[in-house]
Scaffold this active site. Structure first.
Site, PDB file in Angstrom:
ATOM      1  N   ASP A   1       0.787  -1.253   0.000  1.00 20.91           N
ATOM      2  CA  ASP A   1       0.000   0.000   0.000  1.00 20.91           C
ATOM      3  C   ASP A   1       0.812   1.292   0.000  1.00 20.91           C
ATOM      4  OD1 ASP A   1      -2.254  -1.536   0.171  1.00 20.91           O
ATOM      5  OD2 ASP A   1      -2.642  -1.139   2.276  1.00 20.91           O
TER       6      ASP A   1
ATOM      7  N   CYS B   1     -18.854 -10.507 -13.122  1.00 24.01           N
ATOM      8  CA  CYS B   1     -19.893  -9.809 -12.366  1.00 24.01           C
ATOM      9  C   CYS B   1     -21.233  -9.810 -13.108  1.00 24.01           C
ATOM     10  CB  CYS B   1     -19.476  -8.371 -12.082  1.00 24.01           C
ATOM     11  SG  CYS B   1     -18.063  -8.242 -10.967  1.00 24.01           S
TER      12      CYS B   1
ATOM     13  N   CYS C   1     -21.566  -8.893  -2.035  1.00 25.09           N
ATOM     14  CA  CYS C   1     -21.022  -9.512  -3.250  1.00 25.09           C
ATOM     15  C   CYS C   1     -21.252 -11.025  -3.232  1.00 25.09           C
ATOM     16  CB  CYS C   1     -19.528  -9.216  -3.371  1.00 25.09           C
ATOM     17  SG  CYS C   1     -18.767  -9.984  -4.840  1.00 25.09           S
TER      18      CYS C   1
ATOM     19  N   CYS D   1     -20.130  -2.928   0.279  1.00 25.36           N
ATOM     20  CA  CYS D   1     -20.095  -3.398  -1.104  1.00 25.36           C
ATOM     21  C   CYS D   1     -19.464  -4.783  -1.221  1.00 25.36           C
ATOM     22  CB  CYS D   1     -19.384  -2.392  -2.005  1.00 25.36           C
ATOM     23  SG  CYS D   1     -17.623  -2.162  -1.674  1.00 25.36           S
TER      24      CYS D   1
ATOM     25  N   CYS E   1     -24.581   1.083  -1.592  1.00 30.88           N
ATOM     26  CA  CYS E   1     -23.801   2.198  -1.034  1.00 30.88           C
ATOM     27  C   CYS E   1     -24.715   3.329  -0.562  1.00 30.88           C
ATOM     28  CB  CYS E   1     -22.814   2.732  -2.076  1.00 30.88           C
ATOM     29  SG  CYS E   1     -21.788   4.072  -1.441  1.00 30.88           S
TER      30      CYS E   1
ATOM     31  N   CYS F   1     -15.609   0.696   5.743  1.00 29.08           N
ATOM     32  CA  CYS F   1     -16.924   0.213   5.336  1.00 29.08           C
ATOM     33  C   CYS F   1     -16.735  -1.045   4.500  1.00 29.08           C
ATOM     34  CB  CYS F   1     -17.655   1.277   4.517  1.00 29.08           C
ATOM     35  SG  CYS F   1     -19.283   0.754   3.911  1.00 29.08           S
TER      36      CYS F   1
ATOM     37  N   CYS G   1     -17.036   8.067  -0.356  1.00 29.30           N
ATOM     38  CA  CYS G   1     -16.884   6.715   0.180  1.00 29.30           C
ATOM     39  C   CYS G   1     -16.742   6.748   1.696  1.00 29.30           C
ATOM     40  CB  CYS G   1     -15.669   6.040  -0.444  1.00 29.30           C
ATOM     41  SG  CYS G   1     -15.310   4.397   0.193  1.00 29.30           S
TER      42      CYS G   1
ATOM     43  N   CYS H   1     -24.985  -8.068 -12.329  1.00 23.78           N
ATOM     44  CA  CYS H   1     -25.145  -7.779 -10.899  1.00 23.78           C
ATOM     45  C   CYS H   1     -24.689  -6.359 -10.567  1.00 23.78           C
ATOM     46  CB  CYS H   1     -24.344  -8.793 -10.083  1.00 23.78           C
ATOM     47  SG  CYS H   1     -24.440  -8.525  -8.290  1.00 23.78           S
TER      48      CYS H   1
END
Length: 369
Positions: free
Chosen positions: A152, A207, A268, A264, A217, A261, A233, A210
């Site tokens: 990161d 995906c 899934c 999302c 959100c 958070c 976000c 979907c």
């Protein structure tokens, strides 16, 4: 001129080295590992467009070093290969199963924390330690080579290279998704000047039609499928926006989220059957109780550092975390979910006199003042 046998010998040697690296990486707890060529990332143009649209918000460090993202040699000069690593961090617990009263009875979660921060150790530290072990093994196998591990903190589009290395595809929520492992994944990269055989990229997205991640959100943070406006976000608002109040129109949307958070990812379908991590460092250290949330408002800077030393929350800092706690408590009062309304109002009243204006502002909003 090199003989064919010599070429095959070199190829076989590189293949054996790549397999040894993968084997050792898996032994260190990395569920997924793949190798990509050190080249310009395929999503560089999209990244630059995203920055130009201002979607990075106050994360100015992304813009400040955006040129370095053009090629991984900005991180390690002479790099030829990128070993992509993924570690699962889902403990398999839900907030309901992780929320208990002091007597052990289950209770609804009073607040929420992103799963990657449930434990008592910052994943950066754990993964760096594991990558150092992997780098040591590579140096034993090929003395004189150069490596650099990334988690990161360097200008590298890890997600892009993870797809190139075959680890998964980009979901509409911008997360990397793997068919078997889902998206509860920490990504890391080990750069090396060794030329290793590369894996086939993941070319297909799974995906379909979907849109659950987009629809769930509460702050409408997705400008479009695959495009996140970080400024809306909840993860950005509660973690990265540390020195400013959360915009008034987004405070109720934060809901119960104290830090980060997962909404999302929670919805899934690819996460329904994803495996659970056995890593002790990722097991929960929270009770997610209202009492625990109220206590956050009383923490001094010193107490905060002692309580969250070595965890992801330490970087966000005391003031932003206590500010977030005020928003969550205010949302509980507004939704009439508070179990201890008097204690909440008393703690928020005291927080209105906090020396940090961020906290005082959030407490006043929570009380409706």
């Amino acid at each position: 001129m090199q003989s064919t046998a010599g070429i095959h010998g070199v190829t076989d040697s590189r293949t054996a080295l790549a397999e040894a690296i993968k084997l050792h990486a898996r032994a260190l707890g990395f569920e997924l590992v793949g190798i990509a060529s050190a080249s310009a990332p395929a999503t560089l143009a999209s990244f630059e467009t995203w920055l130009a649209r201002g979607f990075a918000g106050e994360m100015s460090y992304l813009e400040d070093r955006h040129e370095a993202y053009a090629h991984p040699d900005g991180v390690l000069p002479g790099v030829k290969s990128v070993v992509l690593l993924a570690m699962n961090y889902s403990s398999g617990e839900t907030f309901e199963s992780a929320s208990t009263h002091s007597d052990g009875d289950l209770s609804p979660a009073a607040f929420r924390v992103s799963r990657y921060a449930w434990g008592e150790r910052d994943y950066h530290d754990l993964i760096r330690q594991r990558m150092r072990s992997l780098a040591d093994e590579i140096h034993k196998l090929h003395p004189g080579c150069r490596t650099r591990g990334i988690v990161d903190t360097a200008p590298l589009l890890e997600r892009d290279f993870a797809r190139q290395a075959g680890l998964g595809w980009f979901g509409k929520n911008t997360m990397l998704i793997n068919k078997r492992a889902g998206s509860w994944l920490f990504l890391a990269a080990l750069l090396t000047d060794l030329e290793l055989p590369i894996d086939a990229p993941h070319e297909t997205a799974h995906c379909g039609t979907c849109t659950r991640c987009l629809d769930v959100c509460p702050t409408d943070a997705f400008d479009a499928p695959y495009v996140l406006d970080a400024r809306k976000c909840i993860s950005y608002l509660t973690i990265e926006l540390r020195d400013e109040p959360v915009p008034m129109e987004l405070r109720e949307g934060i809901g119960e989220w104290l830090f980060g958070c997962d909404l999302c990812q929670d919805v899934c379908p690819w996460n329904r059957k994803s495996p659970h991590s056995e890593e002790a460092a990722f097991k929960k250290s929270w009770q997610f109780s209202e009492t625990e949330l109220i206590e956050l408002l009383t923490l001094t800077e010193e107490q905060f550092r002692e309580r969250f030393a070595g965890t992801p929350l330490l970087r966000t800092g005391r003031d932003a975390i206590v500010r977030n706690a005020c928003y969550v408590l205010g949302n509980r009062l507004r939704s009439l979910q508070a179990e201890n309304e008097t204690a909440i109002r008393d703690s928020l009243t005291n927080a209105c006199n906090d020396s940090c204006s961020l906290v005082a502002d959030a407490a006043a909003w929570a009380l409706g003042d």
